[in-house]
Design a protein around this motif. Sequence first.
Motif, PDB file in Angstrom:
ATOM      1  N   LEU A   1       0.831  -1.199   0.000  1.00 50.00           N
ATOM      2  CA  LEU A   1       0.000   0.000   0.000  1.00 50.00           C
ATOM      3  C   LEU A   1       0.867   1.252   0.000  1.00 50.00           C
ATOM      4  O   LEU A   1       0.596   2.209  -0.733  1.00 50.00           O
ATOM      5  N   ASN A   2       1.912   1.258   0.814  1.00 49.80           N
ATOM      6  CA  ASN A   2       2.791   2.426   0.859  1.00 49.80           C
ATOM      7  C   ASN A   2       3.504   2.644  -0.466  1.00 49.80           C
ATOM      8  O   ASN A   2       3.710   3.788  -0.887  1.00 49.80           O
ATOM      9  N   PHE A   3       3.868   1.564  -1.133  1.00 54.28           N
ATOM     10  CA  PHE A   3       4.443   1.701  -2.467  1.00 54.28           C
ATOM     11  C   PHE A   3       3.435   2.343  -3.416  1.00 54.28           C
ATOM     12  O   PHE A   3       3.779   3.270  -4.183  1.00 54.28           O
ATOM     13  N   TYR A   4       2.197   1.921  -3.367  1.00 52.77           N
ATOM     14  CA  TYR A   4       1.194   2.452  -4.278  1.00 52.77           C
ATOM     15  C   TYR A   4       0.756   3.866  -3.924  1.00 52.77           C
ATOM     16  O   TYR A   4       0.225   4.588  -4.763  1.00 52.77           O
ATOM     17  N   LEU A   5       0.990   4.254  -2.693  1.00 52.89           N
ATOM     18  CA  LEU A   5       0.702   5.641  -2.312  1.00 52.89           C
ATOM     19  C   LEU A   5       1.893   6.555  -2.588  1.00 52.89           C
ATOM     20  O   LEU A   5       1.820   7.765  -2.329  1.00 52.89           O
ATOM     21  N   GLY A   6       2.988   5.988  -3.093  1.00 53.21           N
ATOM     22  CA  GLY A   6       4.160   6.789  -3.437  1.00 53.21           C
ATOM     23  C   GLY A   6       5.076   7.083  -2.281  1.00 53.21           C
ATOM     24  O   GLY A   6       5.964   7.941  -2.395  1.00 53.21           O
ATOM     25  N   ASN A   7       4.891   6.388  -1.157  1.00 53.02           N
ATOM     26  CA  ASN A   7       5.707   6.667   0.022  1.00 53.02           C
ATOM     27  C   ASN A   7       7.045   5.934   0.022  1.00 53.02           C
ATOM     28  O   ASN A   7       8.018   6.418   0.616  1.00 53.02           O
ATOM     29  N   THR A   8       7.079   4.770  -0.597  1.00 51.39           N
ATOM     30  CA  THR A   8       8.292   3.955  -0.598  1.00 51.39           C
ATOM     31  C   THR A   8       8.539   3.400  -1.998  1.00 51.39           C
ATOM     32  O   THR A   8       7.599   3.210  -2.775  1.00 51.39           O
ATOM     33  N   PRO A   9       9.795   3.108  -2.343  1.00 51.17           N
ATOM     34  CA  PRO A   9      10.101   2.557  -3.668  1.00 51.17           C
ATOM     35  C   PRO A   9      10.019   1.034  -3.666  1.00 51.17           C
ATOM     36  O   PRO A   9       9.960   0.395  -2.617  1.00 51.17           O
ATOM     37  N   SER A  10      10.038   0.481  -4.860  1.00 50.58           N
ATOM     38  CA  SER A  10      10.106  -0.972  -4.991  1.00 50.58           C
ATOM     39  C   SER A  10      11.514  -1.442  -4.636  1.00 50.58           C
ATOM     40  O   SER A  10      12.467  -0.670  -4.658  1.00 50.58           O
ATOM     41  N   LEU A  11      11.603  -2.711  -4.308  1.00 49.24           N
ATOM     42  CA  LEU A  11      12.895  -3.325  -3.997  1.00 49.24           C
ATOM     43  C   LEU A  11      13.094  -4.547  -4.890  1.00 49.24           C
ATOM     44  O   LEU A  11      12.135  -5.263  -5.177  1.00 49.24           O
TER      45      LEU A  11
ATOM     46  N   TYR B   1      12.150 -11.959  -4.018  1.00 46.89           N
ATOM     47  CA  TYR B   1      12.066 -12.240  -2.590  1.00 46.89           C
ATOM     48  C   TYR B   1      12.102 -10.972  -1.738  1.00 46.89           C
ATOM     49  O   TYR B   1      11.909 -11.049  -0.518  1.00 46.89           O
ATOM     50  N   GLU B   2      12.340  -9.830  -2.367  1.00 45.99           N
ATOM     51  CA  GLU B   2      12.291  -8.567  -1.620  1.00 45.99           C
ATOM     52  C   GLU B   2      10.925  -7.912  -1.697  1.00 45.99           C
ATOM     53  O   GLU B   2      10.691  -6.879  -1.076  1.00 45.99           O
ATOM     54  N   ALA B   3      10.028  -8.500  -2.476  1.00 44.59           N
ATOM     55  CA  ALA B   3       8.633  -8.039  -2.503  1.00 44.59           C
ATOM     56  C   ALA B   3       7.860  -8.770  -1.414  1.00 44.59           C
ATOM     57  O   ALA B   3       8.201  -9.891  -1.040  1.00 44.59           O
ATOM     58  N   LYS B   4       6.825  -8.129  -0.895  1.00 45.07           N
ATOM     59  CA  LYS B   4       6.041  -8.700   0.188  1.00 45.07           C
ATOM     60  C   LYS B   4       4.656  -9.100  -0.310  1.00 45.07           C
ATOM     61  O   LYS B   4       4.084  -8.454  -1.193  1.00 45.07           O
ATOM     62  N   THR B   5       4.111 -10.170   0.279  1.00 48.13           N
ATOM     63  CA  THR B   5       2.766 -10.591  -0.074  1.00 48.13           C
ATOM     64  C   THR B   5       1.736  -9.700   0.624  1.00 48.13           C
ATOM     65  O   THR B   5       2.009  -9.116   1.680  1.00 48.13           O
ATOM     66  N   LEU B   6       0.565  -9.625   0.037  1.00 52.90           N
ATOM     67  CA  LEU B   6      -0.529  -8.856   0.621  1.00 52.90           C
ATOM     68  C   LEU B   6      -1.086  -9.550   1.857  1.00 52.90           C
ATOM     69  O   LEU B   6      -1.131 -10.776   1.928  1.00 52.90           O
ATOM     70  N   THR B   7      -1.530  -8.776   2.825  1.00 49.64           N
ATOM     71  CA  THR B   7      -2.267  -9.306   3.961  1.00 49.64           C
ATOM     72  C   THR B   7      -3.725  -8.877   3.824  1.00 49.64           C
ATOM     73  O   THR B   7      -4.059  -7.985   3.041  1.00 49.64           O
TER      74      THR B   7
END
Length: 381
Positions: free
Chosen positions: A155-165, A205-211
Amino acid sequence: MCRGVLYLCKRVQYLASLPWRAESRNEQSENKPSERRYSSDVEVGNIDDRLVPRHEIREVLDRFPDIQTEDEFTGDEYRVDEADEFYCDYDSTWENEQRENPPRRKTYQTRGHRNHKFSRFENAARDMWTYRHDYPNLRGTQNFNEQEYDAKPNLNFYLGNTPSLPDGVYIHQFHDEWKGKYAKLERVHTFIQWLFPLQEPGMNYEAKTLTKQEIQDFLDSKPAKDNLLKSYKLMLDFYGIKLENPTTGKVMRAEHWNERFQNLNSHTHNNLRITRILKCLGTLGYRHYQAPLVRFFLEETLINRELQSVKDSALSYFVFAVLDKQERRKLLRFAYEHYEPKDQFVWCPKKIQMAWSNLWHEQNQLNCEGNGWGKTSMHCK
């Protein structure tokens, strides 16, 4: 007189599949009810006049306004048993009751020889069943995951708060700087898990699954959903497709489709990406986009004879990613109608295939008689 009544009844039966019937019909998927019509429903402007002329449809509705039509996929012909040659334990498309737990693996001696194509479909069906039933095996670990991912990275990635890894790219950079960079989109394999997150892990493996909580927060966020739509358009463009109608989800070929279709045919890992995209659309608020995209791929592979490297994935994975059960049934009927040779169609129980073939034969005969054509006509053989 009797023949005329039978002819009219057959016409009315066909009306059950049309979108302008009673809006109160509640089409169910495995895990939640549908909230809107999908663009893959037959529109009046797109109906095949050889089956039901437009003026006749309107005349029937005007003359019989109180006609009650049943679900087009109800009836004994759609009740299949485990002895069917192409019965698949993990295909819940034709089940009337929701099954919470995954089926146990069984061996049926009565089915005879199971061909390789069906075996591949069965393996795919297991994965798609898990997705459509909201990952029942993950429920026991959900509390742990909620605590571990309390920061809601997707969610934070999609809100522009954090970058992808590990790439360090923000969502607006993907949309502004990666569009049209086809070589980069093809070569880099670590962005797709961020653009289309799921509750299952991918190769990054640096991406996270949705909760579950993150999904709910995402659905409640208009900026996040708007950005997901931009990501979808980005990947459609990469595949030579464009979104024709943002309301219905209808898609069409883009101007550069020929070049991009060649890339799709030669880089089959994109079939996995498309499956992920379809799953993500269903999870994060764009489930009505699923069926139109799948219908597009079925038309391109089965009618236009393009994208032959995509055909098996479209039938085994794309169709079964569609959450709405009624839409999935329509897509399978469409696929069977246009698939050749039909004796090699393994994605639907044999009993239902025979029911469709018999129905089309009856409709063809009724059309011939209603139009005054004899049985010797080339249209009625």
